[in-house]
Write a protein that holds these residues in place. Structure first.
Motif, PDB file in Angstrom:
ATOM      1  N   GLN A 336       1.961  -4.140 -11.163  1.00 28.38           N
ATOM      2  CA  GLN A 336       2.077  -5.870 -11.285  1.00 28.38           C
ATOM      3  C   GLN A 336       3.447  -6.054 -11.072  1.00 28.38           C
ATOM      4  OE1 GLN A 336      -0.831  -7.469 -12.171  1.00 28.38           O
ATOM      5  NE2 GLN A 336       0.544  -9.200 -11.287  1.00 28.38           N
ATOM      6  N   ARG A 337       4.456  -5.313 -11.442  1.00 30.81           N
ATOM      7  CA  ARG A 337       5.797  -5.745 -11.342  1.00 30.81           C
ATOM      8  C   ARG A 337       6.186  -5.771  -9.668  1.00 30.81           C
ATOM      9  NH1 ARG A 337       9.427  -3.425 -16.486  1.00 30.81           N
ATOM     10  NH2 ARG A 337       8.124  -4.633 -18.137  1.00 30.81           N
ATOM     11  N   LEU A 338       5.792  -4.692  -9.047  1.00 29.76           N
ATOM     12  CA  LEU A 338       5.820  -4.651  -7.412  1.00 29.76           C
ATOM     13  C   LEU A 338       5.105  -5.901  -6.818  1.00 29.76           C
ATOM     14  CD1 LEU A 338       5.725  -1.059  -7.001  1.00 29.76           C
ATOM     15  CD2 LEU A 338       7.951  -2.380  -7.272  1.00 29.76           C
ATOM     16  N   LYS A 339       4.082  -5.989  -7.355  1.00 29.07           N
ATOM     17  CA  LYS A 339       3.282  -7.253  -6.493  1.00 29.07           C
ATOM     18  C   LYS A 339       3.893  -8.682  -6.924  1.00 29.07           C
ATOM     19  CE  LYS A 339      -0.826  -6.158  -8.127  1.00 29.07           C
ATOM     20  NZ  LYS A 339      -2.223  -6.521  -8.522  1.00 29.07           N
ATOM     21  N   ASP A 340       4.308  -8.637  -8.150  1.00 30.09           N
ATOM     22  CA  ASP A 340       4.959 -10.101  -8.538  1.00 30.09           C
ATOM     23  C   ASP A 340       6.278 -10.508  -8.053  1.00 30.09           C
ATOM     24  OD1 ASP A 340       2.820 -10.387 -10.131  1.00 30.09           O
ATOM     25  OD2 ASP A 340       3.896 -10.096 -12.071  1.00 30.09           O
ATOM     26  N   ASN A 341       7.012  -9.267  -7.359  1.00 32.93           N
ATOM     27  CA  ASN A 341       8.281  -9.562  -7.057  1.00 32.93           C
ATOM     28  C   ASN A 341       8.828  -9.106  -5.481  1.00 32.93           C
ATOM     29  OD1 ASN A 341       9.902 -10.250  -9.404  1.00 32.93           O
ATOM     30  ND2 ASN A 341       8.566  -8.487 -10.249  1.00 32.93           N
ATOM     31  N   CYS A 342       7.844  -8.356  -4.860  1.00 31.57           N
ATOM     32  CA  CYS A 342       8.231  -7.738  -3.513  1.00 31.57           C
ATOM     33  C   CYS A 342       8.273  -8.915  -2.339  1.00 31.57           C
ATOM     34  CB  CYS A 342       7.326  -6.749  -3.230  1.00 31.57           C
ATOM     35  SG  CYS A 342       7.922  -5.127  -3.850  1.00 31.57           S
ATOM     36  N   ILE A 343       9.223  -9.378  -1.908  1.00 34.62           N
ATOM     37  CA  ILE A 343       9.269 -10.147  -0.692  1.00 34.62           C
ATOM     38  C   ILE A 343       9.051  -9.672   0.554  1.00 34.62           C
ATOM     39  CG2 ILE A 343      10.590 -11.954  -2.112  1.00 34.62           C
ATOM     40  CD1 ILE A 343      13.032 -11.151  -0.353  1.00 34.62           C
ATOM     41  N   GLU A 344       9.145  -8.141   0.766  1.00 32.44           N
ATOM     42  CA  GLU A 344       8.990  -7.363   1.896  1.00 32.44           C
ATOM     43  C   GLU A 344       8.289  -6.038   1.373  1.00 32.44           C
ATOM     44  OE1 GLU A 344       9.726  -8.015   4.802  1.00 32.44           O
ATOM     45  OE2 GLU A 344      11.464  -9.409   4.912  1.00 32.44           O
ATOM     46  N   PRO A 345       7.003  -6.289   1.216  1.00 33.48           N
ATOM     47  CA  PRO A 345       6.265  -5.244   0.754  1.00 33.48           C
ATOM     48  C   PRO A 345       6.093  -3.830   1.770  1.00 33.48           C
ATOM     49  CG  PRO A 345       4.992  -7.031   1.189  1.00 33.48           C
ATOM     50  CD  PRO A 345       6.092  -7.718   1.309  1.00 33.48           C
ATOM     51  N   GLY A 346       6.452  -4.243   2.880  1.00 36.11           N
ATOM     52  CA  GLY A 346       6.179  -3.149   3.975  1.00 36.11           C
ATOM     53  C   GLY A 346       7.488  -2.371   3.804  1.00 36.11           C
ATOM     54  N   LEU A 347       8.621  -2.486   2.936  1.00 37.04           N
ATOM     55  CA  LEU A 347      10.037  -1.696   2.681  1.00 37.04           C
ATOM     56  C   LEU A 347       9.736  -1.123   1.239  1.00 37.04           C
ATOM     57  CD1 LEU A 347      12.753  -4.053   3.991  1.00 37.04           C
ATOM     58  CD2 LEU A 347      11.452  -2.114   5.189  1.00 37.04           C
ATOM     59  N   THR A 348       8.445  -1.297   0.668  1.00 34.92           N
ATOM     60  CA  THR A 348       8.348  -0.621  -0.733  1.00 34.92           C
ATOM     61  C   THR A 348       7.041   0.245  -0.679  1.00 34.92           C
ATOM     62  OG1 THR A 348       9.322  -2.529  -1.849  1.00 34.92           O
ATOM     63  CG2 THR A 348       7.752  -1.258  -2.924  1.00 34.92           C
ATOM     64  N   GLU A 349       7.167   1.567  -1.168  1.00 38.57           N
ATOM     65  CA  GLU A 349       6.316   2.428  -1.357  1.00 38.57           C
ATOM     66  C   GLU A 349       6.410   3.145  -2.544  1.00 38.57           C
ATOM     67  OE1 GLU A 349       6.414   3.652   3.453  1.00 38.57           O
ATOM     68  OE2 GLU A 349       6.539   5.264   1.951  1.00 38.57           O
ATOM     69  N   VAL A 350       5.067   3.489  -2.986  1.00 37.39           N
ATOM     70  CA  VAL A 350       5.023   4.187  -4.489  1.00 37.39           C
ATOM     71  C   VAL A 350       4.737   5.793  -4.110  1.00 37.39           C
ATOM     72  CG1 VAL A 350       4.215   4.246  -6.558  1.00 37.39           C
ATOM     73  CG2 VAL A 350       4.492   2.251  -5.665  1.00 37.39           C
ATOM     74  N   TRP A 351       5.600   6.634  -4.442  1.00 33.52           N
ATOM     75  CA  TRP A 351       5.361   8.099  -4.273  1.00 33.52           C
ATOM     76  C   TRP A 351       4.667   8.722  -5.384  1.00 33.52           C
ATOM     77  CZ3 TRP A 351       7.381  11.671  -0.009  1.00 33.52           C
ATOM     78  CH2 TRP A 351       7.436  10.681   1.377  1.00 33.52           C
ATOM     79  N   LEU A 352       3.669   9.470  -5.346  1.00 37.79           N
ATOM     80  CA  LEU A 352       3.294  10.252  -6.521  1.00 37.79           C
ATOM     81  C   LEU A 352       3.241  11.666  -6.464  1.00 37.79           C
ATOM     82  CD1 LEU A 352      -0.055   7.953  -6.861  1.00 37.79           C
ATOM     83  CD2 LEU A 352       2.276   7.612  -7.775  1.00 37.79           C
ATOM     84  N   PRO A 353       3.835  12.345  -7.256  1.00 36.84           N
ATOM     85  CA  PRO A 353       3.895  13.818  -7.191  1.00 36.84           C
ATOM     86  C   PRO A 353       2.545  14.421  -7.821  1.00 36.84           C
ATOM     87  CG  PRO A 353       5.617  13.062  -8.653  1.00 36.84           C
ATOM     88  CD  PRO A 353       4.955  11.886  -8.214  1.00 36.84           C
ATOM     89  N   LEU A 354       1.746  14.756  -7.136  1.00 37.64           N
ATOM     90  CA  LEU A 354       0.458  15.116  -7.959  1.00 37.64           C
ATOM     91  C   LEU A 354       0.448  16.403  -8.877  1.00 37.64           C
ATOM     92  CD1 LEU A 354      -2.046  14.457  -5.182  1.00 37.64           C
ATOM     93  CD2 LEU A 354      -1.156  12.770  -6.795  1.00 37.64           C
ATOM     94  N   ARG A 355       1.515  17.048  -8.537  1.00 39.36           N
ATOM     95  CA  ARG A 355       1.577  18.577  -9.485  1.00 39.36           C
ATOM     96  C   ARG A 355       2.529  18.371 -10.576  1.00 39.36           C
ATOM     97  NH1 ARG A 355      -1.212  22.847  -7.460  1.00 39.36           N
ATOM     98  NH2 ARG A 355      -2.071  22.712  -5.548  1.00 39.36           N
ATOM     99  N   GLY A 356       3.330  17.254 -10.905  1.00 42.34           N
ATOM    100  CA  GLY A 356       3.964  17.235 -11.941  1.00 42.34           C
ATOM    101  C   GLY A 356       4.821  16.289 -11.900  1.00 42.34           C
ATOM    102  N   ILE A 357       5.005  15.419 -12.976  1.00 40.18           N
ATOM    103  CA  ILE A 357       5.922  14.155 -13.028  1.00 40.18           C
ATOM    104  C   ILE A 357       7.327  14.411 -13.654  1.00 40.18           C
ATOM    105  CG2 ILE A 357       3.953  12.529 -12.544  1.00 40.18           C
ATOM    106  CD1 ILE A 357       4.061  11.706 -15.385  1.00 40.18           C
ATOM    107  N   SER A 358       7.420  15.705 -14.198  1.00 43.11           N
ATOM    108  CA  SER A 358       8.456  16.298 -14.806  1.00 43.11           C
ATOM    109  C   SER A 358       8.525  17.598 -14.793  1.00 43.11           C
ATOM    110  CB  SER A 358       8.678  15.444 -16.194  1.00 43.11           C
ATOM    111  OG  SER A 358       8.196  16.190 -17.156  1.00 43.11           O
ATOM    112  N   ALA A 359       9.584  18.110 -15.092  1.00 39.00           N
ATOM    113  CA  ALA A 359       9.703  19.572 -15.375  1.00 39.00           C
ATOM    114  C   ALA A 359       8.905  20.185 -16.474  1.00 39.00           C
ATOM    115  CB  ALA A 359      11.315  19.945 -15.631  1.00 39.00           C
ATOM    116  N   ILE A 360       8.797  19.463 -17.403  1.00 43.04           N
ATOM    117  CA  ILE A 360       7.668  19.874 -18.455  1.00 43.04           C
ATOM    118  C   ILE A 360       6.277  19.591 -18.407  1.00 43.04           C
ATOM    119  CG2 ILE A 360       9.698  20.230 -20.114  1.00 43.04           C
ATOM    120  CD1 ILE A 360       8.889  17.593 -21.571  1.00 43.04           C
ATOM    121  N   SER A 361       5.927  18.836 -17.290  1.00 46.93           N
ATOM    122  CA  SER A 361       4.278  18.225 -17.024  1.00 46.93           C
ATOM    123  C   SER A 361       3.873  19.197 -15.996  1.00 46.93           C
ATOM    124  CB  SER A 361       4.685  16.947 -16.659  1.00 46.93           C
ATOM    125  OG  SER A 361       4.896  16.832 -15.432  1.00 46.93           O
TER     126      SER A 361
END
Length: 424
Positions: A336-361
């Protein structure tokens, strides 16, 4: 053009502490007689003294308040004087007429001085001698670079201890002003000014990945600014982005949003994750350390979290694992924050690390929770459906060196994309 004589602004309440301020002024001049000292009176009552440069009534006038200042409640008086002094000092700084600022006081004087200083740019020298500097100063400093010096004794009459403290402060601010003036005089000749500045957010549990990303970017001509995602770190990055001090961001560690949602000790506020979007800058956002909410020592953690999955990061930091429902909400807030504020959505990407989002996850570690992580990923993907903000899923964990190179390389490509668009 730099002024022929460097100046230090001194701000405070001269109706209660004129003697101490005059002593501070004399010590600044003793340390560097070439300096000009500008005394700015932000007190309740006007004081007539030849050393005062900007009188109290001038500060009131700059605030826009035309009524009887003496009739105001204390809180409104403070707000009025902050407004006027901030306007004056912003103007002086923007014109290059001051090279440092110093204040001294108790809680009220510190409130006034710090609020004014927060209006000045990061890296502009700021120092406060304060009776409250040995306690929690976060409400005064916030995301800025104010230096706090404890007065040891109250600022109420001169004595050997206070004189020595003020002498140290005078030497410090005189040196700061001289160093700042020299640095500013270099201007664009500074070698780093030609580099593109990239902000990266980091936590202890994402350090390995962020370090590898930082090194790749530095090898490829970027100047990297790493921000510790402890609330103030996120706010500082947002501020530098808003001030155009940074040109892009790898927001890899967005854990502050979890503290904001659940009630941890490191929230960064509702402006978090907005500045780069509003400026149309290249940015990659990820979900680092959203598996955790931060609290202080274990015995200070709210009772309602005692039944949750707890991890003692160190004696001062206790972590609580985010739940599936919390992760869903975090994904919704990010999208929602990205959608509400991005004036250049083509320059914004969200990357998801599927095997762990921290050293302890990662699998086998204390915060491994595939269901919660999947809820986070799904919520983000769903929230960004139909937008031009791209979601990239990577079958690696956030500290994997292959992830680090991929995300750094992609940010570099987004910079090229922005450059090509600007010259088209």
């Amino acid at each position: 053009m730099a002024p022929s004589k460097n100046s230090v602004a001194v701000i405070g309440t001269f109706d209660t502490k004129l003697q101490e301020f005059l002593y501070l002024r004399s010590r600044i001049l003793e340390h560097d007689s070439s300096l000009n000292v500008i005394l700015v009176d932000a007190g309740r009552s006007d004081v007539d003294h030849e050393a005062i440069t900007i009188r109290q009534h001038e500060v009131q006038e700059a605030s826009g308040f035309r009524g009887d200042l003496q009739s105001l409640p204390r809180s409104d008086l403070v707000k009025t004087m902050i407004s006027g002094a901030a306007a004056i000092l912003r103007r002086l700084e923007s014109l290059g007429e001051i090279q440092a600022i110093i204040g001294l006081g108790g809680s009220c004087g510190t409130t006034v001085a710090s609020a004014v200083m927060r209006e000045l740019p990061v890296t502009f020298p700021k120092l406060i001698v304060s009776t409250v500097a040995s306690s929690d100063t976060s409400s005064y400093v916030r995301e800025t670079d104010i230096t706090m010096m404890y007065s040891v004794v109250d600022i109420a009459g001169l004595n050997a201890v206070l004189k020595a403290v003020l002498d140290n402060a005078a030497a410090a601010i005189a040196g700061m002003a001289k160093a700042y003036a020299k640095r500013i005089s270099l201007g664009p000749a500074d070698a780093n000014s030609a580099k593109k500045g990239v902000g990266i957010t980091m936590f202890g549990v994402t350090t390995k990945g962020v370090d590898a990303t930082r090194k790749w970017l530095e090898r490829n001509g970027f100047e990297v600014y790493v921000f510790h995602a402890t609330g103030a770190g996120g706010r500082a990055m947002e501020r530098l982005l808003a001030e155009s001090r940074l040109h892009g961001v790898l927001d890899l560690t967005t854990t502050e949003l979890a503290d904001e949602l659940v009630g941890g000790v490191f929230p960064a506020g509702e402006d978090r994750l907005t500045a780069a979007s509003k400026a149309g800058l290249p940015q990659i956002v990820s979900v680092g350390a959203l598996d955790m909410v931060n609290f202080g020592p274990k015995d200070t953690m709210p009772q309602k979290f005692q039944e949750r999955t707890i991890y003692e990061h160190n004696p001062s930091v206790t972590l609580v694992r985010t739940t599936k429902q919390e992760c869903e909400e975090l994904g919704r807030r990010i999208s929602q924050r990205l959608k509400d504020n991005c004036i250049e959505p083509g320059l914004t990407e969200v990357w998801l690390p599927l095997r762990g989002i921290s050293a302890i996850s990662i699998e086998g570690q204390a915060y491994y929770d595939k269901v919660a992580d999947e809820a986070l990923f799904t919520s983000i993907k769903k929230g960004l459906e139909g937008t031009k903000i791209k979601v990239v899923e990577v079958d690696l964990d956030i500290n994997d060196p292959r992830w680090s190179e991929q995300v750094a390389r992609r940010l570099s490509e987004l910079f090229e994309k922005k450059s090509e668009k600007a010259t088209a």
